[in-house]
Design a protein around this motif. Sequence first.
Motif, PDB file in Angstrom:
ATOM      1  N   TYR A  39       0.809  -1.216   0.000  1.00 22.23           N
ATOM      2  CA  TYR A  39       0.000   0.000   0.000  1.00 22.23           C
ATOM      3  C   TYR A  39       0.848   1.274   0.000  1.00 22.23           C
ATOM      4  CZ  TYR A  39      -3.787  -3.235   0.877  1.00 22.23           C
ATOM      5  OH  TYR A  39      -4.669  -4.270   0.770  1.00 22.23           O
ATOM      6  N   LYS A  40       1.699   1.376  -1.023  1.00 25.68           N
ATOM      7  CA  LYS A  40       2.494   2.582  -1.211  1.00 25.68           C
ATOM      8  C   LYS A  40       2.342   3.061  -2.646  1.00 25.68           C
ATOM      9  CE  LYS A  40       5.979   1.253   2.214  1.00 25.68           C
ATOM     10  NZ  LYS A  40       5.676   2.338   3.166  1.00 25.68           N
ATOM     11  N   GLN A  41       2.515   4.361  -2.843  1.00 24.48           N
ATOM     12  CA  GLN A  41       2.476   4.898  -4.195  1.00 24.48           C
ATOM     13  C   GLN A  41       3.414   6.092  -4.310  1.00 24.48           C
ATOM     14  OE1 GLN A  41      -1.508   6.093  -5.150  1.00 24.48           O
ATOM     15  NE2 GLN A  41      -1.643   7.620  -3.520  1.00 24.48           N
ATOM     16  N   ASN A  42       3.895   6.299  -5.543  1.00 20.52           N
ATOM     17  CA  ASN A  42       4.754   7.444  -5.856  1.00 20.52           C
ATOM     18  C   ASN A  42       5.957   7.533  -4.920  1.00 20.52           C
ATOM     19  OD1 ASN A  42       2.797   8.156  -7.789  1.00 20.52           O
ATOM     20  ND2 ASN A  42       1.714   9.451  -6.331  1.00 20.52           N
ATOM     21  N   CYS A  43       6.683   6.425  -4.761  1.00 24.41           N
ATOM     22  CA  CYS A  43       7.810   6.466  -3.832  1.00 24.41           C
ATOM     23  C   CYS A  43       8.932   5.533  -4.275  1.00 24.41           C
ATOM     24  CB  CYS A  43       7.368   6.130  -2.414  1.00 24.41           C
ATOM     25  SG  CYS A  43       6.852   4.421  -2.174  1.00 24.41           S
ATOM     26  N   TYR A  44      10.082   5.721  -3.646  1.00 21.86           N
ATOM     27  CA  TYR A  44      11.265   4.894  -3.854  1.00 21.86           C
ATOM     28  C   TYR A  44      11.560   4.164  -2.549  1.00 21.86           C
ATOM     29  CZ  TYR A  44      16.210   3.709  -4.452  1.00 21.86           C
ATOM     30  OH  TYR A  44      17.402   3.044  -4.519  1.00 21.86           O
ATOM     31  N   ILE A  45      11.795   2.854  -2.641  1.00 24.68           N
ATOM     32  CA  ILE A  45      12.060   2.032  -1.461  1.00 24.68           C
ATOM     33  C   ILE A  45      13.370   1.296  -1.673  1.00 24.68           C
ATOM     34  CG2 ILE A  45      11.222   0.159   0.005  1.00 24.68           C
ATOM     35  CD1 ILE A  45       8.393   0.764  -1.160  1.00 24.68           C
ATOM     36  N   SER A  46      14.283   1.409  -0.710  1.00 23.69           N
ATOM     37  CA  SER A  46      15.569   0.719  -0.796  1.00 23.69           C
ATOM     38  C   SER A  46      15.763  -0.173   0.415  1.00 23.69           C
ATOM     39  CB  SER A  46      16.715   1.731  -0.870  1.00 23.69           C
ATOM     40  OG  SER A  46      17.962   1.078  -0.711  1.00 23.69           O
ATOM     41  N   VAL A  47      16.183  -1.404   0.171  1.00 22.55           N
ATOM     42  CA  VAL A  47      16.435  -2.328   1.274  1.00 22.55           C
ATOM     43  C   VAL A  47      17.552  -1.810   2.175  1.00 22.55           C
ATOM     44  CG1 VAL A  47      18.040  -3.750  -0.076  1.00 22.55           C
ATOM     45  CG2 VAL A  47      16.841  -4.759   1.862  1.00 22.55           C
ATOM     46  N   ASN A  48      18.514  -1.110   1.617  1.00 21.94           N
ATOM     47  CA  ASN A  48      19.642  -0.627   2.413  1.00 21.94           C
ATOM     48  C   ASN A  48      19.264   0.491   3.372  1.00 21.94           C
ATOM     49  OD1 ASN A  48      21.703  -2.333   1.554  1.00 21.94           O
ATOM     50  ND2 ASN A  48      22.134  -1.091  -0.256  1.00 21.94           N
ATOM     51  N   SER A  49      18.129   1.132   3.154  1.00 19.77           N
ATOM     52  CA  SER A  49      17.767   2.272   3.989  1.00 19.77           C
ATOM     53  C   SER A  49      17.475   1.870   5.427  1.00 19.77           C
ATOM     54  CB  SER A  49      16.556   2.997   3.395  1.00 19.77           C
ATOM     55  OG  SER A  49      15.425   2.153   3.399  1.00 19.77           O
ATOM     56  N   TYR A  50      17.218   0.586   5.664  1.00 18.90           N
ATOM     57  CA  TYR A  50      16.976   0.160   7.042  1.00 18.90           C
ATOM     58  C   TYR A  50      17.839  -1.014   7.476  1.00 18.90           C
ATOM     59  CZ  TYR A  50      14.045  -3.393   4.810  1.00 18.90           C
ATOM     60  OH  TYR A  50      13.582  -4.414   4.027  1.00 18.90           O
ATOM     61  N   LEU A  51      18.574  -1.618   6.546  1.00 16.78           N
ATOM     62  CA  LEU A  51      19.427  -2.746   6.927  1.00 16.78           C
ATOM     63  C   LEU A  51      20.492  -2.350   7.938  1.00 16.78           C
ATOM     64  CD1 LEU A  51      20.260  -4.901   3.782  1.00 16.78           C
ATOM     65  CD2 LEU A  51      19.236  -5.646   5.924  1.00 16.78           C
ATOM     66  N   THR A  52      21.043  -1.157   7.824  1.00 18.39           N
ATOM     67  CA  THR A  52      22.153  -0.772   8.686  1.00 18.39           C
ATOM     68  C   THR A  52      21.746  -0.737  10.151  1.00 18.39           C
ATOM     69  OG1 THR A  52      21.602   1.536   8.232  1.00 18.39           O
ATOM     70  CG2 THR A  52      23.355   0.546   6.924  1.00 18.39           C
ATOM     71  N   ASN A  53      20.497  -0.412  10.426  1.00 18.05           N
ATOM     72  CA  ASN A  53      20.044  -0.356  11.814  1.00 18.05           C
ATOM     73  C   ASN A  53      19.807  -1.734  12.411  1.00 18.05           C
ATOM     74  OD1 ASN A  53      20.012   2.435  11.983  1.00 18.05           O
ATOM     75  ND2 ASN A  53      17.948   2.575  11.136  1.00 18.05           N
ATOM     76  N   LEU A  54      19.609  -2.740  11.548  1.00 15.96           N
ATOM     77  CA  LEU A  54      19.173  -4.039  12.040  1.00 15.96           C
ATOM     78  C   LEU A  54      20.199  -5.135  11.832  1.00 15.96           C
ATOM     79  CD1 LEU A  54      15.585  -3.867  10.534  1.00 15.96           C
ATOM     80  CD2 LEU A  54      16.259  -3.348  12.868  1.00 15.96           C
ATOM     81  N   GLU A  55      21.291  -4.799  11.183  1.00 13.42           N
ATOM     82  CA  GLU A  55      22.227  -5.831  10.760  1.00 13.42           C
ATOM     83  C   GLU A  55      22.852  -6.548  11.954  1.00 13.42           C
ATOM     84  OE1 GLU A  55      25.885  -6.282   7.560  1.00 13.42           O
ATOM     85  OE2 GLU A  55      24.985  -4.341   7.984  1.00 13.42           O
ATOM     86  N   GLU A  56      22.856  -7.865  11.909  1.00 16.91           N
ATOM     87  CA  GLU A  56      23.472  -8.710  12.923  1.00 16.91           C
ATOM     88  C   GLU A  56      24.675  -9.411  12.301  1.00 16.91           C
ATOM     89  OE1 GLU A  56      22.502  -8.966  15.999  1.00 16.91           O
ATOM     90  OE2 GLU A  56      20.543  -7.974  15.939  1.00 16.91           O
ATOM     91  N   PRO A  57      25.636  -9.832  13.106  1.00 19.11           N
ATOM     92  CA  PRO A  57      26.756 -10.598  12.545  1.00 19.11           C
ATOM     93  C   PRO A  57      26.252 -11.875  11.884  1.00 19.11           C
ATOM     94  CG  PRO A  57      27.224  -9.900  14.790  1.00 19.11           C
ATOM     95  CD  PRO A  57      25.777  -9.601  14.539  1.00 19.11           C
ATOM     96  N   GLY A  58      26.909 -12.273  10.819  1.00 17.61           N
ATOM     97  CA  GLY A  58      26.512 -13.487  10.117  1.00 17.61           C
ATOM     98  C   GLY A  58      25.665 -13.177   8.905  1.00 17.61           C
ATOM     99  N   GLU A  59      25.199 -14.215   8.242  1.00 18.29           N
ATOM    100  CA  GLU A  59      24.455 -14.062   7.002  1.00 18.29           C
ATOM    101  C   GLU A  59      23.032 -13.597   7.279  1.00 18.29           C
ATOM    102  OE1 GLU A  59      23.293 -17.632   4.945  1.00 18.29           O
ATOM    103  OE2 GLU A  59      23.856 -16.748   3.031  1.00 18.29           O
ATOM    104  N   LYS A  60      22.595 -12.562   6.570  1.00 21.19           N
ATOM    105  CA  LYS A  60      21.238 -12.050   6.690  1.00 21.19           C
ATOM    106  C   LYS A  60      20.410 -12.552   5.508  1.00 21.19           C
ATOM    107  CE  LYS A  60      20.066  -9.178   9.188  1.00 21.19           C
ATOM    108  NZ  LYS A  60      19.496  -9.267  10.549  1.00 21.19           N
ATOM    109  N   VAL A  61      19.289 -13.224   5.802  1.00 17.13           N
ATOM    110  CA  VAL A  61      18.394 -13.733   4.768  1.00 17.13           C
ATOM    111  C   VAL A  61      17.027 -13.102   4.974  1.00 17.13           C
ATOM    112  CG1 VAL A  61      17.311 -15.764   3.741  1.00 17.13           C
ATOM    113  CG2 VAL A  61      19.643 -15.915   4.637  1.00 17.13           C
ATOM    114  N   MET A  62      16.433 -12.609   3.888  1.00 21.84           N
ATOM    115  CA  MET A  62      15.116 -11.983   3.971  1.00 21.84           C
ATOM    116  C   MET A  62      14.198 -12.521   2.885  1.00 21.84           C
ATOM    117  SD  MET A  62      15.781  -7.956   4.795  1.00 21.84           S
ATOM    118  CE  MET A  62      16.202  -7.424   6.451  1.00 21.84           C
ATOM    119  N   ASP A  63      12.953 -12.784   3.259  1.00 18.10           N
ATOM    120  CA  ASP A  63      11.881 -13.007   2.296  1.00 18.10           C
ATOM    121  C   ASP A  63      11.092 -11.710   2.170  1.00 18.10           C
ATOM    122  OD1 ASP A  63      12.672 -15.613   2.110  1.00 18.10           O
ATOM    123  OD2 ASP A  63      10.865 -16.476   3.009  1.00 18.10           O
TER     124      ASP A  63
END
Length: 233
Positions: A39-63
Amino acid sequence: MTVESNKIVNSGLDVVTPNNKIPITNSLNQNFQTVTLNYKQNCYISVNSYLTNLEEPGEKVMDFQISNLDHCIVNLVSSNVTIGAIHIKGLKDTIIMSGPVRSSILIHDCERCVFLIGCHQFRMHTSRQMTIYLHTTSHPIIEDCNNILFAPYTLSVPSLGNMFEAAKLDPTNNKYDKVEDFNWLRQQASPNWQTVLENKILKDWPFLHVDDPKDEETVLNVLNEILGSQLIS
């Protein structure tokens, strides 16, 4: 837990970033998350914009579960995360750019979109006027679709080899043009899909190294330019 400004506050299982309000559901595995974009429109979304705040050591997998976007550009290309699967439904006039996916991509009810995606298994249902830049190691499947264009995967980033390896995807084996149309079982070629002409193949994808373009007008201009040049009218 939720993210407020630059800190993480424990408050359950949902994570919402301050800029783009993307909900994330954590599993018991701290390195696996399911992200819902809807439910978004007229916008740009980047996975990196929030990964830095949540990143844990080790491999990160997302669905990713992506639905009901209109006139958006979604950038899921990141060397910091491996995508497990993507489920897409109800998108209009939207571009998705993704690194290689470890398992499958399932698409329903989309129209006038351009996707740059790689996976082991690709299925698309009830969609029209779509252009798919695809790397897949199995035959793509479409059903109840029309005016579909397929082209080879043209993502070009320095970490692409590592991303293919993390997704356990063979970069030399691409069956993007071996499409099986479940509505067309005759020996003749299906009229519902074709390949992009070589001189029309898009190789320069926008905003791959940008987390937040900030200028909505620029994003929409780029979006409309690509959609106008890449879709069957």
